[in-house]
Write a protein that holds these residues in place. Structure first.
Motif, short mmCIF file in Angstrom:
data_model
loop_
_atom_site.label_atom_id
_atom_site.label_comp_id
_atom_site.label_asym_id
_atom_site.label_seq_id
_atom_site.Cartn_x
_atom_site.Cartn_y
_atom_site.Cartn_z
N TYR A 142 37.64 40.08 44.08
CA TYR A 142 37.90 39.68 42.69
C TYR A 142 37.27 38.31 42.46
CZ TYR A 142 40.75 39.16 38.37
OH TYR A 142 41.18 39.01 37.07
N PHE A 196 32.78 45.24 37.69
CA PHE A 196 34.17 45.19 38.15
C PHE A 196 34.81 46.56 38.03
CE2 PHE A 196 38.69 44.51 37.77
CZ PHE A 196 38.97 43.45 38.63
N THR A 207 36.74 35.14 40.66
CA THR A 207 37.59 34.43 39.70
C THR A 207 36.85 33.29 38.99
OG1 THR A 207 38.45 32.91 41.38
CG2 THR A 207 39.65 34.98 41.04
N ALA A 262 43.77 42.49 46.47
CA ALA A 262 42.57 41.79 46.02
C ALA A 262 42.51 40.41 46.65
CB ALA A 262 42.56 41.67 44.50
#
Length: 387
Positions: free
Chosen positions: A333, A315, A335, A141
């Motif tokens: 990913y 996701f 964040t 990721a």
């Protein structure tokens, strides 16, 4: 032999928002993100099992989704499907006069994803098992975010991602090419040894695309600094521009996350416009459409890396889909802080050593409760609005 058949007896749209507190909004050169919105689709099968999907464009246009879902409803309810993966094709076939791409495709894909979730929940297995089984136990990721209006904000975010265990970060361009080149120097100059980066030009850049020669200047500078790739250096529909930039720079070119059809990705590939395709299950039409794009990329010997930018449903839908795809080896990913994303997930993401582990919970591993619907009640006027 597992039974993947399904029939939908009820479907509804669920719009949700996480409104950031004053001072906590996500600010970048494209505007201020005052809330993280989500346009979910919940289906109920004939046996009472429920599942959830998401239309990815709902982060910007949530209020469009309920009406589109109403238009799909006559072609969905009580239709016998042998597999959840037949849902999107069925809807596209019966609505071909008006639903060929865009957010319409995203809603069809949300319905397919919701049926997949419900079938997997009924069988008590993770959704990737219904998709053929996991091709790997973990997937690399990269950290995606890098918003901000100052070099220091972007550089600080990047440093924190490497501290968290990521090996690659993706940050966004500034509004003009010259400032973006300065940003690259500032951020990359402060990266730790061995760190990798991606520069996302955000359709060069968002609402006022750069000229091709400027996109090329930025790409050449990113290449000289060792970028892993250069994302969306042109407006999404400018396939000729993508091809022009690709010919002129020595760094992989990627796109186009907002494409709503397999056909659009096929055109990018056929015209040698990208080195990396970036479909999103919640934009391109569901897991089966995503798999078709991945297959086209594999046949052309180019990479497929999903775009993932939404709630916990987006996701999960992308993660389960790519875990079942042997040719996909990297996952985006996001964040950025998003309490709505976290609330919808049954369990925390298994992130360690720069990779994500395959979930073990049944279905997509997401939940929609009355409490979540109350706490994250939709508030119009927010979302990802580009100004």
């Amino acid at each position: 032999m597992s039974d993947h058949s399904a029939s939908v007896r009820h479907v509804r749209a669920v719009l949700l928002s996480h409104r950031y507190d004053p001072g906590d909004e996500l600010v970048w050169v494209g505007g201020t993100i005052r809330s993280w919105d989500a346009a979910l689709v919940e289906v109920e099968l004939a046996d009472g099992t429920r599942g959830i999907g998401e239309a990815g464009a709902g982060i910007m246009a949530a209020t469009a989704v309920p009406g589109i879902l109403d238009a799909f409803r006559p072609y969905l309810l009580d239709v016998p499907f042998a597999s959840p993966l037949d849902v999107g094709d069925h809807l596209r076939a019966y609505t071909a006069f008006w639903s060929r791409g865009g957010i319409l495709s995203g809603v069809a894909g949300a319905i397919e994803t919701a049926v997949l979730d419900a079938v997997a929940l009924r069988e008590g297995v993770p959704a990737y098992e219904v998709l053929g089984g996991a091709a790997r136990e973990r997937i690399e990721a990269y950290a995606s975010g890098g918003l901000g209006t100052t070099f220091e904000e972007v550089a600080g975010w990047a440093a924190s991602q490497f501290d968290a265990g990521f090996g690659t970060v993706k940050f966004r361009a500034m509004s003009d090419p010259d400032t973006t080149i300065e940003l690259l120097d500032h951020v990359v100059g402060g990266l730790p040894s061995g760190a990798r980066f991606i520069i996302d030009a955000v359709q060069a850049c968002a609402s006022s695309p750069w000229a091709p020669e400027d996109a090329i200047r930025v790409g050449r500078h990113a290449a000289a600094l060792g970028a892993r790739w250069y994302e969306e250096p042109c407006q999404a529909d400018d396939v000729a521009g993508f091809a022009q930039v690709r010919r002129a720079v020595d760094v992989p070119i990627s796109g186009v996350e907002s494409n709503g059809t397999v056909r659009e990705f096929a055109e990018l590939i056929a015209r040698d416009a990208v080195d990396i395709v970036q479909p999103d299950v919640t934009f391109v039409g569901g897991p089966r459409a995503f798999s078709r794009v991945a297959a086209l990329a594999s046949e052309a010997s180019i990479d497929c890396v999903p775009h993932v930018w939404g709630s916990g449903v987006t996701f999960a839908a992308n993660l389960h889909t790519v875990l079942a795809e042997p040719s996909v080896e990297l996952f985006e990913y996001c964040t950025l802080p998003n309490p709505l994303r976290d609330a919808l997930q049954v369990a925390p993401v298994d992130f360690a050593g720069g990779s994500i582990g395959a979930p073990t919970a049944p279905g997509l591993g997401v939940r929609l409760t009355e409490d979540i619907e109350r706490r994250f009640a939709f508030r119009p006027g927010g979302g990802h609005v580009i100004r």
